[in-house]
Design a protein around this motif. Structure first.
Motif, mmCIF file in Angstrom:
data_model
loop_
_atom_site.group_PDB
_atom_site.id
_atom_site.type_symbol
_atom_site.label_atom_id
_atom_site.label_comp_id
_atom_site.label_asym_id
_atom_site.label_seq_id
_atom_site.Cartn_x
_atom_site.Cartn_y
_atom_site.Cartn_z
ATOM 1 N N ALA A 45 -39.270 -2.612 -15.548
ATOM 2 C CA ALA A 45 -40.592 -2.885 -16.092
ATOM 3 C C ALA A 45 -41.823 -3.019 -15.485
ATOM 4 O O ALA A 45 -42.999 -2.618 -15.800
ATOM 5 C CB ALA A 45 -40.523 -4.439 -16.889
ATOM 6 N N ARG A 46 -41.697 -3.164 -14.130
ATOM 7 C CA ARG A 46 -42.760 -3.302 -13.319
ATOM 8 C C ARG A 46 -43.039 -1.830 -12.747
ATOM 9 O O ARG A 46 -44.178 -1.313 -12.579
ATOM 10 C CB ARG A 46 -42.309 -4.132 -12.119
ATOM 11 N N VAL A 47 -42.214 -0.948 -12.548
ATOM 12 C CA VAL A 47 -42.333 0.395 -11.775
ATOM 13 C C VAL A 47 -42.414 1.442 -12.704
ATOM 14 O O VAL A 47 -43.295 2.472 -12.712
ATOM 15 C CB VAL A 47 -41.113 0.471 -10.896
ATOM 16 N N TYR A 48 -41.845 1.539 -14.064
ATOM 17 C CA TYR A 48 -41.686 2.510 -15.056
ATOM 18 C C TYR A 48 -43.037 2.755 -15.665
ATOM 19 O O TYR A 48 -43.724 3.913 -15.685
ATOM 20 C CB TYR A 48 -40.840 2.284 -15.974
ATOM 21 N N PRO A 49 -43.792 1.877 -15.996
ATOM 22 C CA PRO A 49 -45.015 2.184 -16.591
ATOM 23 C C PRO A 49 -46.233 2.642 -15.550
ATOM 24 O O PRO A 49 -46.791 3.873 -15.963
ATOM 25 C CB PRO A 49 -45.741 0.782 -16.872
ATOM 26 N N LEU A 50 -46.171 2.353 -14.261
ATOM 27 C CA LEU A 50 -46.902 3.224 -13.229
ATOM 28 C C LEU A 50 -46.618 4.436 -13.108
ATOM 29 O O LEU A 50 -47.056 5.706 -12.857
ATOM 30 C CB LEU A 50 -46.746 2.423 -12.046
ATOM 31 N N PHE A 51 -45.000 4.625 -13.251
ATOM 32 C CA PHE A 51 -44.408 6.012 -13.150
ATOM 33 C C PHE A 51 -44.988 7.002 -14.152
ATOM 34 O O PHE A 51 -45.338 8.034 -13.986
ATOM 35 C CB PHE A 51 -43.020 5.980 -13.060
ATOM 36 N N LEU A 52 -44.971 6.503 -15.446
ATOM 37 C CA LEU A 52 -45.394 7.212 -16.663
ATOM 38 C C LEU A 52 -46.967 7.741 -16.421
ATOM 39 O O LEU A 52 -47.267 8.845 -16.639
ATOM 40 C CB LEU A 52 -45.288 6.407 -17.870
ATOM 41 N N ILE A 53 -47.643 6.830 -15.941
ATOM 42 C CA ILE A 53 -49.371 6.918 -15.817
ATOM 43 C C ILE A 53 -49.104 8.033 -14.610
ATOM 44 O O ILE A 53 -49.930 9.230 -14.740
ATOM 45 C CB ILE A 53 -49.879 5.848 -15.363
ATOM 46 N N ALA A 54 -48.614 8.024 -13.432
ATOM 47 C CA ALA A 54 -48.810 8.930 -12.485
ATOM 48 C C ALA A 54 -48.159 10.266 -12.691
ATOM 49 O O ALA A 54 -48.643 11.448 -12.166
ATOM 50 C CB ALA A 54 -47.927 8.424 -11.249
ATOM 51 N N ALA A 55 -47.139 10.221 -13.670
ATOM 52 C CA ALA A 55 -46.497 11.443 -14.154
ATOM 53 C C ALA A 55 -47.436 12.343 -15.123
ATOM 54 O O ALA A 55 -47.330 13.349 -15.199
ATOM 55 C CB ALA A 55 -45.174 11.224 -14.698
ATOM 56 N N ALA A 56 -48.188 11.565 -16.139
ATOM 57 C CA ALA A 56 -48.910 12.172 -17.025
ATOM 58 C C ALA A 56 -50.373 12.471 -16.515
ATOM 59 O O ALA A 56 -50.827 13.186 -17.440
ATOM 60 C CB ALA A 56 -49.123 11.058 -18.418
ATOM 61 N N LEU A 57 -50.899 11.830 -15.765
ATOM 62 C CA LEU A 57 -52.285 12.220 -15.184
ATOM 63 C C LEU A 57 -52.530 13.283 -14.741
ATOM 64 O O LEU A 57 -53.554 14.098 -15.369
ATOM 65 C CB LEU A 57 -52.789 11.079 -14.177
ATOM 66 N N PRO A 58 -51.738 14.256 -14.044
ATOM 67 C CA PRO A 58 -52.140 15.590 -13.428
ATOM 68 C C PRO A 58 -52.270 16.556 -14.593
ATOM 69 O O PRO A 58 -53.160 17.295 -14.467
ATOM 70 C CB PRO A 58 -51.120 15.827 -12.395
ATOM 71 N N PRO A 59 -51.194 16.538 -15.326
ATOM 72 C CA PRO A 59 -51.185 17.252 -16.396
ATOM 73 C C PRO A 59 -52.514 17.113 -17.409
ATOM 74 O O PRO A 59 -52.825 18.113 -18.092
ATOM 75 C CB PRO A 59 -49.826 17.221 -17.162
ATOM 76 N N THR A 60 -52.684 15.965 -17.771
ATOM 77 C CA THR A 60 -53.709 15.499 -18.428
ATOM 78 C C THR A 60 -55.188 16.042 -17.829
ATOM 79 O O THR A 60 -55.862 16.640 -18.558
ATOM 80 C CB THR A 60 -53.865 14.337 -18.857
ATOM 81 N N LEU A 61 -55.194 16.116 -16.674
ATOM 82 C CA LEU A 61 -56.449 16.239 -15.999
ATOM 83 C C LEU A 61 -56.469 17.924 -15.996
ATOM 84 O O LEU A 61 -57.641 18.435 -16.157
ATOM 85 C CB LEU A 61 -56.492 15.722 -14.387
#
Length: 71
Positions: A45-61
């Protein structure tokens, strides 16, 4: 002693501090399946949300950049 530069010192300090914190926070708990499961759920619960953000940010940008650049 702590590495020869190039980020090695920071990595070593990270592992040193995280190992100390994990030992300090969890040595008093009994090693049971319930405690291990609770620890795993809290860790995910602590690590996974940050992982999702870090994984989604480059393709979005990249998508935003190419959408703005195309005529």
């Amino acid at each position: 002693m702590l590495g020869k530069g190039g980020g090695q010192t920071g990595v070593m300090l990270f592992f040193l501090l995280s190992g100390f914190l994990m030992a300090h926070l969890h040595l008093g708990e009994a090693f049971t399946a319930r405690n291990v499961g609770r620890y795993a759920l809290r860790r995910i619960a602590r690590v996974y949300p940050l992982f999702l953000i870090a994984a989604a940010l480059p393709p979005t940008l990249l998508a935003l950049h190419f959408a703005a650049a195309s005529p």
